[in-house]
Design a protein around this motif. Structure first.
Motif, PDB file in Angstrom:
ATOM      1  N   ARG A  96     -11.038   5.339 -54.220  1.00 40.06           N
ATOM      2  CA  ARG A  96     -11.157   4.621 -55.494  1.00 40.06           C
ATOM      3  C   ARG A  96     -11.208   3.121 -55.250  1.00 40.06           C
ATOM      4  NH1 ARG A  96      -7.453   8.876 -56.930  1.00 40.06           N
ATOM      5  NH2 ARG A  96      -5.606   7.592 -56.540  1.00 40.06           N
ATOM      6  N   GLU A  97     -11.688   2.409 -56.232  1.00 41.14           N
ATOM      7  CA  GLU A  97     -11.798   0.950 -56.158  1.00 41.14           C
ATOM      8  C   GLU A  97     -10.408   0.319 -56.210  1.00 41.14           C
ATOM      9  OE1 GLU A  97     -14.484  -2.428 -56.093  1.00 41.14           O
ATOM     10  OE2 GLU A  97     -14.986  -0.302 -56.143  1.00 41.14           O
ATOM     11  N   GLY A  98     -10.152  -0.648 -55.331  1.00 41.02           N
ATOM     12  CA  GLY A  98      -8.903  -1.392 -55.348  1.00 41.02           C
ATOM     13  C   GLY A  98      -7.724  -0.557 -54.890  1.00 41.02           C
ATOM     14  N   ALA A  99      -6.524  -1.156 -54.944  1.00 39.98           N
ATOM     15  CA  ALA A  99      -5.302  -0.425 -54.621  1.00 39.98           C
ATOM     16  C   ALA A  99      -4.979   0.486 -55.800  1.00 39.98           C
ATOM     17  CB  ALA A  99      -4.164  -1.400 -54.354  1.00 39.98           C
ATOM     18  N   PRO A 155     -18.190  -5.402 -44.098  1.00 37.10           N
ATOM     19  CA  PRO A 155     -18.330  -4.028 -43.588  1.00 37.10           C
ATOM     20  C   PRO A 155     -17.191  -3.616 -42.663  1.00 37.10           C
ATOM     21  CG  PRO A 155     -20.430  -5.187 -43.507  1.00 37.10           C
ATOM     22  CD  PRO A 155     -19.402  -6.206 -43.880  1.00 37.10           C
ATOM     23  N   GLN A 156     -16.554  -4.573 -41.970  1.00 36.24           N
ATOM     24  CA  GLN A 156     -15.514  -4.239 -41.004  1.00 36.24           C
ATOM     25  C   GLN A 156     -14.108  -4.310 -41.591  1.00 36.24           C
ATOM     26  OE1 GLN A 156     -17.976  -6.613 -40.265  1.00 36.24           O
ATOM     27  NE2 GLN A 156     -19.218  -4.998 -39.320  1.00 36.24           N
ATOM     28  N   THR A 157     -13.832  -5.288 -42.450  1.00 32.99           N
ATOM     29  CA  THR A 157     -12.473  -5.509 -42.946  1.00 32.99           C
ATOM     30  C   THR A 157     -12.552  -6.302 -44.247  1.00 32.99           C
ATOM     31  OG1 THR A 157     -10.274  -6.333 -42.359  1.00 32.99           O
ATOM     32  CG2 THR A 157     -12.170  -7.626 -41.594  1.00 32.99           C
ATOM     33  N   ASN A 158     -11.428  -6.848 -44.677  1.00 34.48           N
ATOM     34  CA  ASN A 158     -11.400  -7.689 -45.872  1.00 34.48           C
ATOM     35  C   ASN A 158     -10.973  -9.105 -45.505  1.00 34.48           C
ATOM     36  OD1 ASN A 158     -12.001  -5.582 -47.806  1.00 34.48           O
ATOM     37  ND2 ASN A 158      -9.931  -4.831 -47.459  1.00 34.48           N
ATOM     38  N   ARG A 159     -11.603 -10.126 -46.108  1.00 31.35           N
ATOM     39  CA  ARG A 159     -11.237 -11.528 -45.889  1.00 31.35           C
ATOM     40  C   ARG A 159     -10.439 -12.015 -47.083  1.00 31.35           C
ATOM     41  NH1 ARG A 159     -16.513 -14.809 -45.187  1.00 31.35           N
ATOM     42  NH2 ARG A 159     -14.983 -16.475 -44.825  1.00 31.35           N
ATOM     43  N   TYR A 160      -9.370 -12.786 -46.797  1.00 35.07           N
ATOM     44  CA  TYR A 160      -8.448 -13.197 -47.849  1.00 35.07           C
ATOM     45  C   TYR A 160      -8.310 -14.714 -47.899  1.00 35.07           C
ATOM     46  CZ  TYR A 160      -6.850  -8.320 -47.909  1.00 35.07           C
ATOM     47  OH  TYR A 160      -6.785  -6.955 -48.016  1.00 35.07           O
ATOM     48  N   ALA A 161      -8.098 -15.235 -49.109  1.00 31.37           N
ATOM     49  CA  ALA A 161      -7.665 -16.618 -49.312  1.00 31.37           C
ATOM     50  C   ALA A 161      -6.496 -16.563 -50.284  1.00 31.37           C
ATOM     51  CB  ALA A 161      -8.793 -17.468 -49.882  1.00 31.37           C
ATOM     52  N   ASP A 167     -13.095   1.941 -50.980  1.00 28.56           N
ATOM     53  CA  ASP A 167     -12.382   0.677 -50.795  1.00 28.56           C
ATOM     54  C   ASP A 167     -11.154   0.952 -49.950  1.00 28.56           C
ATOM     55  OD1 ASP A 167     -11.432  -1.906 -51.014  1.00 28.56           O
ATOM     56  OD2 ASP A 167     -11.421  -1.946 -53.205  1.00 28.56           O
ATOM     57  N   THR A 168     -10.812   0.033 -49.042  1.00 22.85           N
ATOM     58  CA  THR A 168      -9.626   0.225 -48.206  1.00 22.85           C
ATOM     59  C   THR A 168      -8.430  -0.597 -48.668  1.00 22.85           C
ATOM     60  OG1 THR A 168     -10.335  -1.511 -46.666  1.00 22.85           O
ATOM     61  CG2 THR A 168     -11.021   0.760 -46.169  1.00 22.85           C
ATOM     62  N   ILE A 169      -8.578  -1.407 -49.719  1.00 27.61           N
ATOM     63  CA  ILE A 169      -7.449  -2.212 -50.206  1.00 27.61           C
ATOM     64  C   ILE A 169      -6.318  -1.292 -50.644  1.00 27.61           C
ATOM     65  CG2 ILE A 169      -6.679  -3.757 -52.054  1.00 27.61           C
ATOM     66  CD1 ILE A 169      -9.378  -5.118 -51.939  1.00 27.61           C
ATOM     67  N   GLY A 170      -5.132  -1.564 -50.153  1.00 21.50           N
ATOM     68  CA  GLY A 170      -3.958  -0.781 -50.523  1.00 21.50           C
ATOM     69  C   GLY A 170      -3.739   0.480 -49.711  1.00 21.50           C
ATOM     70  N   ALA A 171      -4.643   0.795 -48.782  1.00 23.40           N
ATOM     71  CA  ALA A 171      -4.495   2.037 -48.011  1.00 23.40           C
ATOM     72  C   ALA A 171      -3.249   1.992 -47.123  1.00 23.40           C
ATOM     73  CB  ALA A 171      -5.736   2.283 -47.164  1.00 23.40           C
ATOM     74  N   GLY A 172      -3.059   0.874 -46.429  1.00 24.73           N
ATOM     75  CA  GLY A 172      -1.884   0.749 -45.572  1.00 24.73           C
ATOM     76  C   GLY A 172      -0.596   0.766 -46.371  1.00 24.73           C
ATOM     77  N   ASP A 173      -0.603   0.143 -47.539  1.00 26.42           N
ATOM     78  CA  ASP A 173       0.583   0.132 -48.400  1.00 26.42           C
ATOM     79  C   ASP A 173       0.904   1.539 -48.893  1.00 26.42           C
ATOM     80  OD1 ASP A 173       0.466  -2.664 -48.132  1.00 26.42           O
ATOM     81  OD2 ASP A 173      -0.852  -2.821 -49.877  1.00 26.42           O
ATOM     82  N   THR A 174      -0.131   2.294 -49.238  1.00 27.04           N
ATOM     83  CA  THR A 174       0.067   3.668 -49.691  1.00 27.04           C
ATOM     84  C   THR A 174       0.589   4.532 -48.554  1.00 27.04           C
ATOM     85  OG1 THR A 174      -1.696   3.407 -51.331  1.00 27.04           O
ATOM     86  CG2 THR A 174      -1.064   5.655 -50.758  1.00 27.04           C
ATOM     87  N   PHE A 175       0.101   4.303 -47.336  1.00 25.50           N
ATOM     88  CA  PHE A 175       0.603   5.041 -46.176  1.00 25.50           C
ATOM     89  C   PHE A 175       2.097   4.775 -45.997  1.00 25.50           C
ATOM     90  CE2 PHE A 175       1.664   5.799 -41.794  1.00 25.50           C
ATOM     91  CZ  PHE A 175       0.899   6.881 -41.411  1.00 25.50           C
ATOM     92  N   THR A 176       2.493   3.499 -46.075  1.00 23.99           N
ATOM     93  CA  THR A 176       3.902   3.147 -45.911  1.00 23.99           C
ATOM     94  C   THR A 176       4.754   3.823 -46.975  1.00 23.99           C
ATOM     95  OG1 THR A 176       3.217   0.997 -45.020  1.00 23.99           O
ATOM     96  CG2 THR A 176       5.510   1.222 -45.677  1.00 23.99           C
TER      97      THR A 176
END
Length: 322
Positions: free
Chosen positions: A295-298, A90-96, A243-252
């Motif tokens: 949208r779903e994903g980046a 709910p707060q962020t995304n966890r990565y491996a 979904d927030t994946i890719g939001a920062g990349d799109t902003f950049t």
């Protein structure tokens, strides 16, 4: 080619449901996402990396080409593709991440690529700076282009990949010194300077040579720092977040695309941009990022979609986007 990006390209396996081992694969990696976003936003864009000849590398190459990204600088290797597994919370995304010995991490062109004269922006950052030889060659490439193009740095800090955060912070200071425009998230800022005001970190970037520093705060908008100016903030459009994946990349990506639209082609020109022009640049970037979140994903938007959303706001539709 007006914008060039260098760094990782990987497959993101996203958990289809929290707490399960069911994952769906998507093309990803911060630099790749940003490259695709720049291309969809209408700027000729090239990508410098090394892709595997495995099935994932073939998928990544096809994805870049279908999105209109120039792949003439992409090298190929039999080394495996980088893989990342993402679980949303709910707060962020966890990565491996699985990066050791991968094709993009072993990118080491000799001699360095020569970017075409019309290329005006060069982006670097993210996990590609965590492993050699790619990290060293990326820094070499950026240093060779310093002063010739606008250098954009987005650290995109991933603490799960950093074994010695103190040593990493020391290296980040050197990368700040290479950049003309630094873009950070508030999470990046907290990891790089824990417990310190963001203003202090922005001042550090400016002191070592950056001409502008922008910190994003998700739905709370973004703030710009420049030497000799008061901080300048813009709000983020309100959207129904999928979904927030890719939001920062799109902003950049939106920053570089909009800066080019405002005639910025040399590092020194960043300092001459007016407050109103910076508001337009950050507003464009924030709108592009917001649309990605619907949208779903980046999945960055097209230039037409961003212009339509901005026109809707100007016509009194408010700050909410569809």
């Amino acid at each position: 080619m007006r914008i060039a990006l260098t760094g990782e390209a990987l497959i993101d396996f996203t958990a289809s449901q929290a707490g399960t081992l069911a994952f769906l694969g998507h093309e990803g990696g911060s630099p790749l996402n940003t490259a695709v976003a720049c291309a969809r936003l209408g700027q000729p864009t090239g990508f410098l990396t090394q892709l595997s000849t495995d099935l994932f590398g073939e998928r990544l190459m096809g994805f870049l080409q279908r999105n209109g990204v120039d792949t003439s600088f992409v090298l190929r290797s039999s080394a495996p593709s980088t893989l990342a597994f993402v679980e949303r919370t709910p707060q962020t995304n966890r990565y491996a991440f699985y990066t050791s010995g991968s094709a993009d991490a072993t990118w080491a062109p000799e001699p360095l690529p020569q970017l075409p004269a019309e290329c005006r922006f060069l982006h670097f950052g993210s996990i590609s700076l965590l492993q050699d030889p790619a990290a060293t060659r990326i820094a070499d490439l950026v240093a060779a282009n310093k002063g010739q193009r606008v250098i954009v740095f987005d650290p995109n800090v991933r603490p799960s990949l950093i074994s010695d955060m103190a040593a990493y912070r020391a290296r980040v200071s050197a990368w700040f010194a290479l950049a003309d425009l630094v873009k950070l998230s508030d999470e990046d800022a907290e990891l790089l300077a824990p417990g310190q005001p963001i203003d202090a970190l922005a001042a550090e970037c400016l002191n070592v040579g950056a001409r502008a520093v922008i910190v994003t705060r998700g739905g709370d908008g973004a703030t710009l720092w420049r030497t000799g100016h008061a901080p300048l903030s813009v709000a983020a459009p309100r959207v129904q977040v999928v979904d927030t994946i890719g939001a920062g990349d799109t902003f950049t990506a939106g920053l570089s695309v909009s800066l080019l639209a405002h005639g910025i082609e040399q590092p020194a020109q960043l300092g001459a941009l007016t407050d109103e022009a910076w508001r337009e640049v950050m507003g464009f970037a924030a709108t592009a990022a917001a649309l990605n979140c619907t949208r779903e994903g980046a999945d960055p938007p097209t230039l037409a979609a961003v212009h339509a959303a901005l026109a809707g706001e100007q016509n009194g539709a408010g700050a909410s986007l569809p």
